[in-house]
Design a protein around this motif. Structure first.
Motif, PDB file in Angstrom:
ATOM      1  N   SER A  85       0.830  -1.205   0.000  1.00 29.52           N
ATOM      2  CA  SER A  85       0.000   0.000   0.000  1.00 29.52           C
ATOM      3  C   SER A  85       0.869   1.261   0.000  1.00 29.52           C
ATOM      4  CB  SER A  85      -0.915   0.013   1.228  1.00 29.52           C
ATOM      5  OG  SER A  85      -1.636   1.226   1.318  1.00 29.52           O
ATOM      6  N   THR A  86       1.930   1.225   0.823  1.00 27.46           N
ATOM      7  CA  THR A  86       2.787   2.400   0.994  1.00 27.46           C
ATOM      8  C   THR A  86       3.646   2.686  -0.228  1.00 27.46           C
ATOM      9  OG1 THR A  86       2.902   1.969   3.376  1.00 27.46           O
ATOM     10  CG2 THR A  86       4.555   3.448   2.456  1.00 27.46           C
ATOM     11  N   LEU A  89       0.773   1.036  -4.147  1.00 26.48           N
ATOM     12  CA  LEU A  89      -0.523   1.666  -4.411  1.00 26.48           C
ATOM     13  C   LEU A  89      -0.415   3.192  -4.450  1.00 26.48           C
ATOM     14  CD1 LEU A  89      -3.571   1.605  -4.765  1.00 26.48           C
ATOM     15  CD2 LEU A  89      -3.810   1.426  -2.271  1.00 26.48           C
ATOM     16  N   PHE A  90       0.204   3.770  -3.448  1.00 27.34           N
ATOM     17  CA  PHE A  90       0.354   5.230  -3.392  1.00 27.34           C
ATOM     18  C   PHE A  90       1.078   5.774  -4.635  1.00 27.34           C
ATOM     19  CE2 PHE A  90      -0.807   5.896   1.155  1.00 27.34           C
ATOM     20  CZ  PHE A  90      -1.432   7.122   1.028  1.00 27.34           C
ATOM     21  N   CYS A 117       3.724  10.530  -2.208  1.00 20.32           N
ATOM     22  CA  CYS A 117       3.264   9.168  -2.487  1.00 20.32           C
ATOM     23  C   CYS A 117       4.344   8.104  -2.273  1.00 20.32           C
ATOM     24  CB  CYS A 117       2.733   9.075  -3.915  1.00 20.32           C
ATOM     25  SG  CYS A 117       1.158   9.919  -4.164  1.00 20.32           S
ATOM     26  N   VAL A 255      -7.019   5.353  -0.563  1.00 16.37           N
ATOM     27  CA  VAL A 255      -6.144   4.390   0.115  1.00 16.37           C
ATOM     28  C   VAL A 255      -6.807   3.838   1.378  1.00 16.37           C
ATOM     29  CG1 VAL A 255      -3.900   4.042   1.190  1.00 16.37           C
ATOM     30  CG2 VAL A 255      -4.093   5.484  -0.833  1.00 16.37           C
ATOM     31  N   THR A 259      -7.343  -0.130   1.783  1.00 12.72           N
ATOM     32  CA  THR A 259      -6.731  -0.890   2.882  1.00 12.72           C
ATOM     33  C   THR A 259      -7.785  -1.512   3.795  1.00 12.72           C
ATOM     34  OG1 THR A 259      -6.496   1.210   4.097  1.00 12.72           O
ATOM     35  CG2 THR A 259      -4.559   0.395   2.913  1.00 12.72           C
ATOM     36  N   SER A 281      -2.101   3.671   5.182  1.00 16.69           N
ATOM     37  CA  SER A 281      -2.711   4.857   4.564  1.00 16.69           C
ATOM     38  C   SER A 281      -2.032   6.161   4.951  1.00 16.69           C
ATOM     39  CB  SER A 281      -4.190   4.941   4.974  1.00 16.69           C
ATOM     40  OG  SER A 281      -4.305   5.135   6.385  1.00 16.69           O
TER      41      SER A 281
END
Length: 337
Positions: A85-86, A89-90, A117, A255, A259, A281
């Motif tokens: 995610s960190t 995705l960002f 991001c 996000v 998540t 997030s």
């Protein structure tokens, strides 16, 4: 009854008020706007800032318990989800925002959004919100810590790759050397000394907090002083700030949704879902500001840091509300048993 309503209203309003550190950040920017440091004074202030950053990462390393880290890393599926995610995705969402350049978003502000991001997660607030919500605190400690350790390398590399085309940053051997000397070396030294000084530093968290926050405020003051001297506020409008706030809100909302519901779909427990939601997030201002001075060395970074500073407050307000809702659901479930 009236007092109860006022008390509830006060609690609701307090969630949306800026925290003390955010107020200090705003005051620092204001001071830099009216009394920027320059010339020889700025040069010596820059040396002092580098020392403060080194001390900041030394304290991070010295306070980090190895036992907690080793135990937490056993939950590898959760950690991989948070790291994805960190650092995946960002950045992908950041690339998507590039469609707004230059019609809606200037290249400089877009560089700030992209840099935001690729930053690691926060540590203190991620753990605090996970605890309030009744989540997996040990996993949150390890995940947030791992994010920051990996971020020392991944953030500059990703920033160099994504921003090279924008002409704002280019990862080089000099940048790597600076990261090793200013960030990683103090952190490793702190870890080496942790068995002897770790307990003492953890017990003095309140006393040492001014060092943590003071180093960040020093960097912000120096960065905005340089930008103000170069005419920062003549190039920023109210519409620019509104656009940055809107982008930060949308980015965080996407996000948080991914998540929260993604972890449920993947079969994680409620406690793990909470840790993933808060650690996956959030973006670290404490790590981001020092890293920005290295990645964007020689450039005016005041406007580049604006998206991050705005995101800092937005994520605190949003996560405070979400953590309280998680906590309320837990209380209701306990009362129903």
């Amino acid at each position: 009854m009236q007092r109860i309503r006022l008390s509830r209203l006060g609690k609701i309003m307090s969630r949306f008020l800026p925290d003390t550190f955010t107020v200090l950040l705003v005051l620092t920017v204001i001071i830099a706007s009216f009394a920027p440091v320059s010339g020889t004074t700025a040069e010596y202030f820059g040396y002092a800032t580098k020392i403060a950053i080194g001390l900041l990462f030394f304290l991070h390393g010295a306070r980090l318990s190895r036992d907690v880290v080793i135990a937490g890393f056993l939950h590898w599926k959760l950690h991989l989800t948070i790291l994805a995610s960190t650092f995946v995705l960002f950045p992908l969402l950041g690339l998507g925002i590039g469609a707004l350049v230059p019609a809606v978003l200037s290249p400089t502000f877009y560089a700030g959004v992209l840099f935001l991001c690729v930053l690691p997660s926060t540590v203190q607030s991620s753990i605090a919100f996970t605890s309030i919500a009744g989540g997996n605190v040990p996993a949150a400690i390890c995940a947030a810590t791992a994010s920051n350790i990996f971020g020392m390398f991944l953030t500059p590399v990703l920033a160099g790759i994504l921003l090279s085309a924008q002409g704002h940053a280019d990862f080089s051997l000099e940048a790597l050397r600076s990261i090793l000397l200013q960030l990683l070396a103090p952190f490793i030294l702190g870890q080496i000394l942790q068995p002897w000084i770790g307990n003492f530093l953890r017990s003095k968290k309140t006393i040492l907090m001014p060092i943590d926050r003071g180093s960040i405020l020093m960097v912000v003051y120096l960065a905005f002083s340089e930008s103000v001297t170069e005419g920062l506020w003549r190039t920023i409008s109210i519409s620019d700030l509104v656009m940055l706030i809107a982008i930060d809100i949308i980015l965080l909302a996407i996000v948080l949704t991914a998540t929260m519901f993604g972890s449920r779909w993947a079969g994680f427990s409620r406690e793990d879902e909470i840790a993933i939601t808060f650690c996956g997030s959030k973006k670290s201002l404490a790590s981001g500001v020092p890293i920005a001075t290295i990645v964007f060395a020689g450039q005016s970074i005041g406007s580049i840091m604006l998206p991050l500073m705005l995101f800092h407050q937005i994520q605190l307000m949003a996560c405070a509300v979400i953590a309280q809702r998680y906590a309320n659901k837990l209380v209701k479930a306990s009362n129903a048993i």
